[in-house]
Structure formats: C-alpha cells, structure tokens
Write a protein that holds these residues in place. Structure first.
Motif, PDB file in Angstrom:
ATOM      1  N   ALA A   1      -1.860 -16.009  -3.616  1.00 49.48           N
ATOM      2  CA  ALA A   1      -2.928 -15.207  -3.622  1.00 49.48           C
ATOM      3  C   ALA A   1      -2.427 -13.727  -4.122  1.00 49.48           C
ATOM      4  CB  ALA A   1      -3.761 -15.280  -2.361  1.00 49.48           C
ATOM      5  N   VAL A   2      -3.204 -12.966  -4.821  1.00 50.56           N
ATOM      6  CA  VAL A   2      -2.973 -11.839  -5.233  1.00 50.56           C
ATOM      7  C   VAL A   2      -3.764 -10.770  -4.522  1.00 50.56           C
ATOM      8  CG1 VAL A   2      -3.183 -10.102  -7.160  1.00 50.56           C
ATOM      9  CG2 VAL A   2      -2.361 -12.364  -7.636  1.00 50.56           C
ATOM     10  N   LEU A   3      -3.100  -9.456  -4.107  1.00 51.81           N
ATOM     11  CA  LEU A   3      -3.690  -8.541  -3.329  1.00 51.81           C
ATOM     12  C   LEU A   3      -3.196  -7.395  -3.730  1.00 51.81           C
ATOM     13  CD1 LEU A   3      -5.715  -8.170  -0.773  1.00 51.81           C
ATOM     14  CD2 LEU A   3      -3.299  -7.871   0.504  1.00 51.81           C
ATOM     15  N   THR A   4      -4.282  -6.282  -4.295  1.00 51.55           N
ATOM     16  CA  THR A   4      -3.819  -4.804  -4.657  1.00 51.55           C
ATOM     17  C   THR A   4      -3.853  -4.104  -3.306  1.00 51.55           C
ATOM     18  OG1 THR A   4      -4.207  -5.339  -6.829  1.00 51.55           O
ATOM     19  CG2 THR A   4      -4.046  -2.994  -6.162  1.00 51.55           C
ATOM     20  N   THR A   5      -2.856  -3.582  -2.757  1.00 50.03           N
ATOM     21  CA  THR A   5      -2.908  -2.702  -1.921  1.00 50.03           C
ATOM     22  C   THR A   5      -1.610  -1.692  -1.549  1.00 50.03           C
ATOM     23  OG1 THR A   5      -2.484  -2.772   0.851  1.00 50.03           O
ATOM     24  CG2 THR A   5      -1.233  -4.658  -0.556  1.00 50.03           C
ATOM     25  N   ASP A   6      -1.899  -0.530  -0.839  1.00 48.05           N
ATOM     26  CA  ASP A   6      -0.701   0.341  -0.712  1.00 48.05           C
ATOM     27  C   ASP A   6       0.113  -0.015   0.635  1.00 48.05           C
ATOM     28  OD1 ASP A   6      -2.541   1.123   1.272  1.00 48.05           O
ATOM     29  OD2 ASP A   6      -2.950   3.020   0.708  1.00 48.05           O
ATOM     30  N   GLY A   7      -0.493  -1.055   1.290  1.00 48.82           N
ATOM     31  CA  GLY A   7       0.317  -1.286   2.540  1.00 48.82           C
ATOM     32  C   GLY A   7      -0.462  -1.066   3.527  1.00 48.82           C
ATOM     33  N   VAL A   8      -1.307  -0.109   3.419  1.00 44.18           N
ATOM     34  CA  VAL A   8      -2.123   0.267   4.684  1.00 44.18           C
ATOM     35  C   VAL A   8      -3.718  -0.242   4.269  1.00 44.18           C
ATOM     36  CG1 VAL A   8      -3.337   2.346   5.714  1.00 44.18           C
ATOM     37  CG2 VAL A   8      -0.700   2.350   4.938  1.00 44.18           C
ATOM     38  N   GLU A   9      -4.243   0.115   3.316  1.00 41.52           N
ATOM     39  CA  GLU A   9      -5.730  -0.107   2.817  1.00 41.52           C
ATOM     40  C   GLU A   9      -5.681  -1.621   1.648  1.00 41.52           C
ATOM     41  OE1 GLU A   9      -7.757   2.988   1.392  1.00 41.52           O
ATOM     42  OE2 GLU A   9      -8.053   4.157   3.359  1.00 41.52           O
ATOM     43  N   ILE A  10      -6.605  -2.247   1.961  1.00 38.19           N
ATOM     44  CA  ILE A  10      -6.818  -3.346   0.822  1.00 38.19           C
ATOM     45  C   ILE A  10      -7.816  -2.531  -0.334  1.00 38.19           C
ATOM     46  CG2 ILE A  10      -8.198  -5.352   0.251  1.00 38.19           C
ATOM     47  CD1 ILE A  10      -7.546  -6.279   3.248  1.00 38.19           C
TER      48      ILE A  10
END
Length: 366
Positions: free
Chosen positions: A24-33
């Motif tokens: 599954a793909v997720l775009t995140t900065d490691g804090v917020e989705i």
C-alpha cells in the motif's frame, strides 16, 4: 522541526496467515498523512505457503535449507509486488515473522532489505523491530504510531481504540488531543490475546476450510462461556501492558473445545477474541468512546456482534473513518519507513515497553 517534503512510500506486509503480501502506498512526511495511494495484493501459491509454514518457529541458523527456501519465497513475492507500483521513493519492508519471543528479547522477521533494494532499485527500510528490543521493548506492536496519525487525519478529538483482529489481537488506544505519538499519555498499545488463529485452525482441522465465512458456522452454535473463562483466567490477562504474543502462544485453546460439536466450537472461538479484549479493559486508563475494528475479525459479523456485546463503547469497522482495514498494516510500514528515514521514533514506552522512545529500522540503498 525542519520542513520535510512528503515522500511517496510503499509499505509491505505479510502476516501470520501467510496468504500473501499486501502492498500500500502512503504519502507522508513521517508525521502527518498527506494522501493514501493505491494498493495491491500478491498471493502466495500453495507451494510457497507450504514452504513458509515449514519455516515457522525457526530461529536464524536452524535448518538452513528450510530457511533458505523460505527466504527465496519472501524475496520473490515482495519483489513481484514492488514492481507493480510506479514512482515509489521509499519501500518499508517488514518481512515474514517466523518467531517472536519478547520475554527473551528475540524476534525473527525473515527478509533481506538490502537484496530487495537491489532487485527493485528503490531505497528500502527494513528490520523495524530489533532496536526496540535492544531498548528493552517487546518489539511489538509497531502500528500504534501510525494509528495516532490516522486518528489525527480522521479528525478525531476523543479517545478511541484501534482494534486489529488478525491471528493475534492487538489494540491501540489513542488520545488525539496530544501533540505527538511519543508524548506521555498519547498512546497505550498491547496484544489482547488470540484472535482469528484458533478459529481458523479449527476450521482447517475439522472441515478443511481456511476460515468461517461470514461467521455462518458460529451463528449456528452456542458459546461455551466456561471455555472462555478458562482462557482469560490466565496470567497474561492480569499482566499490565505493554505486552505482546506470538501466534502460537495460545496453541492449546483448540484442546478446550475438543468435546464441542463443530458449530458450538466455532461459536466459542468466535467469541474468544471479544472475551479476551474485554478481559483487558481494566488496563485502559483512557476508556475509548469508540472501537474501530480492522483485520479479518472485522469481516465476521458474529465476531463484531460479540465485541459489541462485551465491550464498553461503540464498536464499528475502521472503514467508518474512511480507512482501508485490509491495508492498514501495510500502510503502517510505509509510514514507519519514512519516520525511520527521518530518524524519528517508531515506538514508545507505552506501546512496546522500551525504556525511551526508540528509533529503528535499517536503510539500504539500491
């Protein structure tokens, strides 16, 4: 914290059911989705699944031929799946758990992230659990930091529970009013006890089926409450969290339903996960108003009804929040991969028992 451009990450997860690999793909900065992307599933063939099952319970160095055959399956299946996706910047590779022994500070996820990075051409984060155990943690569960991000993404304001019913059950209670997942009081997480594993094992052993579809067999039976009481009187349920289990820690539960007919045995083992969660409710310092359920248990209406009957608070599927319960764990490892890449903690004392918020994961370039 310096600005960090969101990364399009792919999380990979192969669970204890050994039916295949979720991606599954997720775009995140490691804090917020920032965005949920596409997902895919790569099933294991019957022979691949058999090879992986033969390696279950082994530790590194044991039966090298068996482990090598299983490793080939893990690497090939995960590579196949990664190559189905485009424009991936980072891969989070969990591997296949073969053994987990938190009491002795050991866990074993079969998989070679450096090899996967070479095969796929994409930087890969892997070996997520080891450093947590070095820091005195149980190495599990690791999804709670992602659950915290999901609660923020969904706009929750009151304490809520994310309940995952896979082979083993685990719960994360989130207080979304806290600023970060490592903040004291933001999370409490632990394994709740057996979930679908005993029921699925019963269905396979007695009827040659993988699971009780729609809870049909359980619906025709009667729950034996004495069996449930014998299970949740065990020391594990009085033990304060954090705590974690291996899929086989309650392997003897099937013996307790030996004398029951198929329907009554199925009904009892379908009620078991809910009874186990209920037996742990006294540990919840923040009683959740809502329980959001994911994993295979969420697809079983009889199990969902048992949860509603036995838990304080409202029970619903995690899809009610706009989340994909089938892909939540894979998404979690995409999220954790980005956190690892940024040097952010993946776990905290209230989620795994580690001494302090623990970073983790190994980073491999192609």
């Amino acid at each position: 914290m310096t600005d960090f451009k969101p990364i399009r990450a792919l999380g990979l997860m192969s669970g204890t059911s050994m039916d295949g690999v979720d991606g599954a793909v997720l775009t995140t900065d490691g804090v917020e989705i920032h965005d949920f992307g596409e997902s895919a599933f790569r099933p294991f063939t019957p022979s691949e699944a058999e090879t992986l099952r033969a390696a279950q319970g082994l530790w590194p160095g044991e039966k090298p031929d068996v482990l090598q055959a299983a490793l080939k399956v893990v690497q090939a299946a995960h590579t196949d799946l990664v190559l189905e996706f485009d424009t991936i910047e980072l891969v989070g590779f969990h591997g296949q758990t073969l053994n987990h022994d938190p009491d002795n500070g050991r866990t074993f996820q079969l998989g070679d992230g450096a090899d996967l990075a070479q095969r796929s051409g994409i930087p890969t984060v892997w070996d997520f659990r080891s450093n947590d155990m070095v820091m005195g943690g149980q190495g599990a569960p690791l999804a709670p930091f992602f659950h915290f991000a999901c609660a923020k993404w969904a706009g929750l304001t009151a304490p809520a529970a994310f309940l995952n019913l896979g082979g083993v059950g685990n719960v994360t209670v989130v207080d979304p009013s806290k600023p970060s997942p490592e903040t004291t009081g933001a999370l409490l997480a632990f394994d709740t006890g057996p979930a679908n594993a005993p029921l699925n094992d019963l269905m396979t052993a007695r009827l040659g089926r993988d699971f009780d579809e729609d809870g049909a067999l359980a619906a025709a039976g009667v729950v034996d409450e004495t069996v449930l009481t014998r299970v949740f009187q065990r020391a594990f349920f009085a033990q304060k969290p954090p705590k974690s289990l291996d899929r086989h820690d309650f392997h003897d539960v099937l013996d307790l339903v030996d004398r029951l007919g198929d329907a009554d045995a199925a009904a009892t083992l379908t009620a078991l996960p809910a009874a186990c969660v209920a037996a742990n409710q006294s540990h919840l310092t923040l009683p959740p108003q809502n329980w959001y359920v994911c994993g295979g248990g969420a697809c079983n209406p009889v199990m969902m009804q048992e949860l509603s009957n036995r838990l304080k608070g409202r029970v619903s599927s995690i899809e009610e929040l706009g989340l994909d319960g089938d892909m939540l764990e894979a998404q979690a490892f995409a999220y954790l991969a980005v956190r690892s890449y940024r040097g952010l903690p993946l776990s905290a004392p209230a989620t795994t028992g580690c001494k302090a918020p623990a970073i983790g994961g190994r980073y491999s370039q192609p």
